[in-house]
Design an enzyme around this catalytic site. Structure first.
Site, PDB file in Angstrom:
ATOM      1  N   HIS A 407       0.983   2.465  -1.063  1.00 52.91           N
ATOM      2  CA  HIS A 407       0.547   1.200  -1.660  1.00 52.91           C
ATOM      3  C   HIS A 407       1.112   0.005  -0.869  1.00 52.91           C
ATOM      4  O   HIS A 407       0.366  -0.868  -0.432  1.00 52.91           O
ATOM      5  CB  HIS A 407       1.024   1.163  -3.115  1.00 52.91           C
ATOM      6  CG  HIS A 407       0.629  -0.071  -3.869  1.00 52.91           C
ATOM      7  ND1 HIS A 407      -0.363  -0.079  -4.807  1.00 52.91           N
ATOM      8  CD2 HIS A 407       1.095  -1.342  -3.797  1.00 52.91           C
ATOM      9  CE1 HIS A 407      -0.500  -1.304  -5.294  1.00 52.91           C
ATOM     10  NE2 HIS A 407       0.380  -2.093  -4.695  1.00 52.91           N
ATOM     11  N   GLU A 408       2.428  -0.005  -0.685  1.00 55.68           N
ATOM     12  CA  GLU A 408       3.063  -1.139  -0.003  1.00 55.68           C
ATOM     13  C   GLU A 408       2.618  -1.227   1.459  1.00 55.68           C
ATOM     14  O   GLU A 408       2.469  -2.315   1.997  1.00 55.68           O
ATOM     15  CB  GLU A 408       4.592  -1.063  -0.109  1.00 55.68           C
ATOM     16  CG  GLU A 408       5.146  -1.073  -1.542  1.00 55.68           C
ATOM     17  CD  GLU A 408       4.660  -2.255  -2.378  1.00 55.68           C
ATOM     18  OE1 GLU A 408       4.287  -3.292  -1.799  1.00 55.68           O
ATOM     19  OE2 GLU A 408       4.619  -2.117  -3.622  1.00 55.68           O
ATOM     20  N   HIS A 411      -0.472  -3.270   1.764  1.00 55.32           N
ATOM     21  CA  HIS A 411      -0.207  -4.713   1.844  1.00 55.32           C
ATOM     22  C   HIS A 411       0.310  -5.088   3.231  1.00 55.32           C
ATOM     23  O   HIS A 411      -0.077  -6.098   3.806  1.00 55.32           O
ATOM     24  CB  HIS A 411       0.836  -5.122   0.807  1.00 55.32           C
ATOM     25  CG  HIS A 411       0.366  -5.005  -0.604  1.00 55.32           C
ATOM     26  ND1 HIS A 411      -0.815  -5.541  -1.042  1.00 55.32           N
ATOM     27  CD2 HIS A 411       0.924  -4.416  -1.691  1.00 55.32           C
ATOM     28  CE1 HIS A 411      -0.959  -5.291  -2.338  1.00 55.32           C
ATOM     29  NE2 HIS A 411       0.080  -4.606  -2.758  1.00 55.32           N
ATOM     30  N   HIS A 414      -2.382  -5.022   5.844  1.00 56.76           N
ATOM     31  CA  HIS A 414      -3.258  -6.171   5.596  1.00 56.76           C
ATOM     32  C   HIS A 414      -2.615  -7.444   6.175  1.00 56.76           C
ATOM     33  O   HIS A 414      -3.246  -8.205   6.910  1.00 56.76           O
ATOM     34  CB  HIS A 414      -3.463  -6.292   4.077  1.00 56.76           C
ATOM     35  CG  HIS A 414      -4.557  -7.217   3.669  1.00 56.76           C
ATOM     36  ND1 HIS A 414      -4.895  -7.425   2.357  1.00 56.76           N
ATOM     37  CD2 HIS A 414      -5.387  -8.012   4.378  1.00 56.76           C
ATOM     38  CE1 HIS A 414      -5.893  -8.294   2.281  1.00 56.76           C
ATOM     39  NE2 HIS A 414      -6.201  -8.668   3.497  1.00 56.76           N
TER      40      HIS A 414
END
Ligand SMILES: [Zn+2]
Length: 625
Positions: A407-408, A411, A414
Site C-alpha cells: 500500500h505505502e 503512494h 506515485h
C-alpha cells in the site's frame, strides 16, 4: 500557497509505538531509512530553516503587484514556489526525524520550529490567492500568452480562478467567515454525547460475563462466535442510540442545514456540489457511484449467500456480518521475504516500476522496524521533491506487514514518478486519486498470493479477506454515501427532517442493499438506528464515498491491465506520472477508465464474482470429501 501547509500538518498525528522494546541503535542500517539524503545533519537543516525565515518576509513585498503584468506575476510565483519547495523538504526532514522516536524532545522542537515557520508562511502569503482571484479572466489569458513560463502555474491559477463565481464580496465573506465560530457545533455535541455522556448499555453474555458496551467492547463482542451474544450486543447498542433518536436527529439535521446554508450562500446548487468542488469533481462522479452500486446489488447478495453458507446458517442476520468469514491463517514474512514477494507481485507494472522498487530498498527509503518511541502505523511521504519519497513502517513479520508495505509503496511510487515528471507546483496529487496507486498494489499482491498459495486453506483466507474488504468498502460505504445524500436533498428541498425520518431513510437503504425482502440478509428493526452510531456524518462532508471510489478505480484498473495488457499498463502511468497536472476525473480517464461511466463498477464486480467463483470451487472440493 498556504493551503499546502495545512495538508502536511495534518499528516502527522503524534502516537508512538507502545509495544516495542527494541532500541533504534540495535536495528541494522539496511532496515532504517537514510535521512541524510535530505540533509547531512541537523545543522544543514537549520541553515535552510533560517534562510526560509528570512526569505519568507520578502514574499510580502509582492503584495499589490500580482495583477500588474505577466512578468510580476511570474516573479512572485516562482519566488514563492522555490521557498515552498524548500519548506516541504525541511518539514519532511523534521517530521521524519521526530517520528523515529517521539520521546526525544530536541527532535520535537525541530517540528515546532517548522510549525511556527508554516504559520508565518500562511500569514505572509494570505494576500496571494485573493489577489490572483481579482485578476480578470481575459487578463490572465493574456499573461499566459505573453509568458510561456507561466504554464507551470496554470493549474494553481485555475484552482483559484474557478472559484470566482462562488466567492462573495469582501464584506459578505467576512460575515460568512464569522459563522465559522459555530460551524463545528453539531460535531462537538455529538462527540461529547458519544464519547462521554451517552450511557453504556450493560449486557450479560452466555458465559455469565457482564459487559458494559463501550466502543471497544462493542467492536470486540459483535464478532462473538456465540450467535445469541452477537445479536444481544448489536441490538443493545443500537437501541441505546435509538433512545436518543430525536435529539441525535435534530443535531445531525442541524449539521445538514449548516452545509446547505454555506453552499447556498456561495451560489452552489447543492451541498454536494459545494463539497466536491474542492477537488473540482462533478456531482456525476457521486451519482454514478450510487447508481452503479445499486445496479450491482445482486453481487452483494451473492456474497451474503456465500457468507451464510460458510457460517453454516439457515438465515443470515445483519448481526452475523462481523464474524470473520475465514479463520486466520498465519503466514510469516521477514522484511527481505516481504520485499521479494512485492518485487514479484508488482511485476505486471513493468520493468520501470520494479527497478524503482528495488532502488527504494537498496537506497534505504524505508524505515521498517518498530522501536522504542517510534510513531505507530505506517505512512508514505513524497514531500521532499528533489530527494525521494520516504516510508515509515512498523513491521511485524506477518502478511498484514507485506500488504501495508504494498500500500505505502503505491503512494511512494506515485510520488516518485510525479515528482520526476511534473514541476514542483504540479507534483502533488489530489485526495480523490491518492488511494488509487495504493489500491492497485494491494490488488496485485492479493492476486499473486492467491496464485502462489501453499494450500487451499491459505488461498481461501486471502480470497475471503479480500471479499470482505470489497463488501464493506464498496457496498457499506456507498450505502452511507446514499444516506448522506438523501438527508441533504430533503433539507435542500425545504422538507422537514427529524430523527424519525432519518431512521426511515436509513432502514430503507439498508434493507434494499442487503436484500432483506428476498431473504439474503435479515435486517432487524433496530438497525434503523445505525446512522446515529456513525460519527462520519457529523465530522465529514461528503467524504466517505472516496473510500469506495478509490477501491473501485484501483480494482478496475488492475482488471483493465489484466485484460488488455501492455497498452493498459502504459495508460496507468498517466496517473502515476500525472501528479496534479490535470483534474482527477481526467487523470483517471487517461489511465484507462472513465469514472463517469458504468465501467469501473462493472469491472470491479467482475473481479468480485471471480473471487467468489474461486472460493466456491475450494468449498466444493472440501464438501465433496
Ligand atoms: Zn493510503
Amino acid at each position: 500557497m498556504h493551503k499546502i501547509l495545512l495538508t502536511i500538518a495534518l499528516l502527522f498525528f503524534l502516537t508512538n509505538n507502545a509495544f516495542s522494546q527494541v532500541e533504534r541503535d540495535q536495528v541494522e542500517d539496511k532496515h532504517k531509512w537514510n535521512l541524510a539524503d535530505i540533509y547531512p545533519s541537523v545543522e544543514a537543516w537549520q541553515a535552510d530553516v533560517d534562510m526560509l525565515n528570512t526569505e519568507v518576509e520578502k514574499l510580502g513585498d509582492f503584495k499589490g503587484t500580482l495583477g500588474e503584468s505577466s512578468e510580476s506575476l511570474y516573479k512572485a510565483l516562482s519566488f514563492g514556489n522555490d521557498l515552498v519547495k524548500t519548506l516541504w523538504q525541511s518539514w519532511i526532514y523534521a517530521s521524519n526525524l521526530s517520528n523515529e522516536n517521539l520521546n526525544i524532545s530536541e527532535n520535537q522542537a525541530l517540528l515546532q520550529q517548522m510549525r511556527a515557520l508554516g504559520t508565518k508562511f500562511g500569514e505572509v502569503t494570505a494576500y496571494m490567492e485573493p489577489e490572483i482571484l481579482q485578476i480578470p479572466k481575459e487578463k490572465i489569458e493574456q499573461f499566459f500568452a505573453e509568458k510561456p513560463e507561466l504554464a507551470d502555474y496554470d493549474m494553481y491559477i485555475d484552482n483559484i480562478q474557478r472559484l470566482r463565481e462562488h466567492t462573495l464580496t469582501e464584506a459578505e465573506e467576512k460575515i460568512l467567515a464569522s459563522f465559522g465560530l459555530i460551524a463545528g457545533n453539531q460535531n462537538e455535541v455529538y462527540g461529547i454525547f458519544n464519547n462521554a455522556e451517552k450511557p453504556f448499555p450493560k449486557v450479560t453474555l452466555s458465559t455469565g460475563e457482564e459487559v458494559e458496551l463501550t466502543a471497544s467492547a462493542y467492536s470486540k463482542y459483535r464478532t462473538a462466535e456465540n450467535r445469541a451474544d452477537r445479536e444481544l450486543v448489536m441490538k443493545s447498542l443500537f437501541e441505546s442510540y435509538g433512545d436518543f433518536k430525536n435529539m441525535l436527529g435534530a443535531n445531525l439535521g442541524g449539521k445538514v442545514k449548516k452545509d446547505w446554508v454555506y453552499a447556498k450562500n456561495r451560489k452552489y446548487e447543492s451541498s454536494l456540489e459545494a463539497a466536491l468542488n474542492s477537488d473540482n469533481l462533478p456531482t456525476a462522479v457521486y451519482s454514478t457511484l450510487i447508481e452503479q452500486v445499486n445496479n450491482n446489488l445482486p453481487t452483494l447478495h451473492r456474497a451474503l449467500d456465500l457468507k451464510k453458507r460458510m457460517l453454516g446458517l439457515d438465515e443470515l442476520h445483519y448481526y452475523d456480518l462481523y464474524v470473520p468469514l475465514v479463520k486466520k491463517v498465519d503466514m510469516s514474512f521477514t522484511v527481505e521475504e516481504g520485499q521479494n514477494v512485492l518485487l514479484d507481485a508488482l511485476k505486471p507494472l513493468g520493468n520501470e516500476y520494479v527497478t524503482v522498487l528495488q532502488k527504494s530498498y537498496d537506497d534505504r527509503w524505508i524505515d521498517y522496524i518498530p522501536t522504542v518511541g517510534k510513531r505507530s502505523g505506517a505512512y508514505s511521504t513524497g514531500g521532499a521533491y528533489d530527494v525521494h519519497p520516504y516510508i515509515l513502517m512498523n513491521w511485524t513479520d506477518d502478511f498484514e506487514s507485506v500488504s501495508t508495505l504494498a500500500h505505502e509503496l503505491g503512494h511512494t511510487m506515485h510520488s516518485y514518478f510525479s515528482n520526476k515528471t511534473q514541476p514542483f507546483v504540479k507534483s502533488d496529487y489530489a485526495t480523490f486519486v491518492a488511494e488509487i496507486a495504493s489500491t492497485v498494489n494491494e490488488n496485485l499482491l492479493n492476486d499473486y498470493m492467491v496464485a502462489n498459495a501453499k494450500s487451499d486453506e491459505e488461498k481461501l483466507y486471502i480470497l475471503g479477506s479480500y471479499l470482505e474488504l470489497l463488501r464493506t468498502t464498496i457496498f457499506r460505504q456507498t450505502s452511507f454515501a446514499e444516506f448522506e445524500w438523501e438527508i441533504h436533498k430533503k433539507v435542500e428541498a425545504g422538507e422537514p427532517i427529524t430523527g424519525e425520518g432519518m431512521c426511515e431513510i436509513y432502514f430503507d437503504i439498508v434493507k434494499r442493499y442487503y436484500g432483506h425482502d428476498a431473504g439474503h440478509c435479515v435486517v432487524d428493526d433496530y438497525i434503523q438506528y445505525e446512522w446515529s452510531y456513525i460519527p462520519h456524518f457529523l465530522g465529514y462532508n461528503y467524504y466517505v464515498f472516496q473510500y469506495a471510489t478509490s477501491l473501485i478505480y484501483g480494482t478496475a484498473l488492475v482488471e483493465n491491465m489484466m485484460e488488455n495488457g501492455q497498452p493498459a499498463v502504459d495508460a496507468y502511468y498517466n496517473i502515476l506520472k500525472g501528479g496534479g497536472s490535470k483534474y482527477s476525473p481526467e487523470l483517471i480517464k487517461d489511465a484507462g477508465i472513465d469514472p463517469m461511466s458504468p465501467e469501473p463498477v462493472q469491472l470491479t464486480m467482475q473481479k468480485m464474482n471471480r473471487v467468489m467463483d474461486q472460493m466456491e470451487e475450494i468449498l466444493g472440493k472440501t464438501e465433496d470429501n
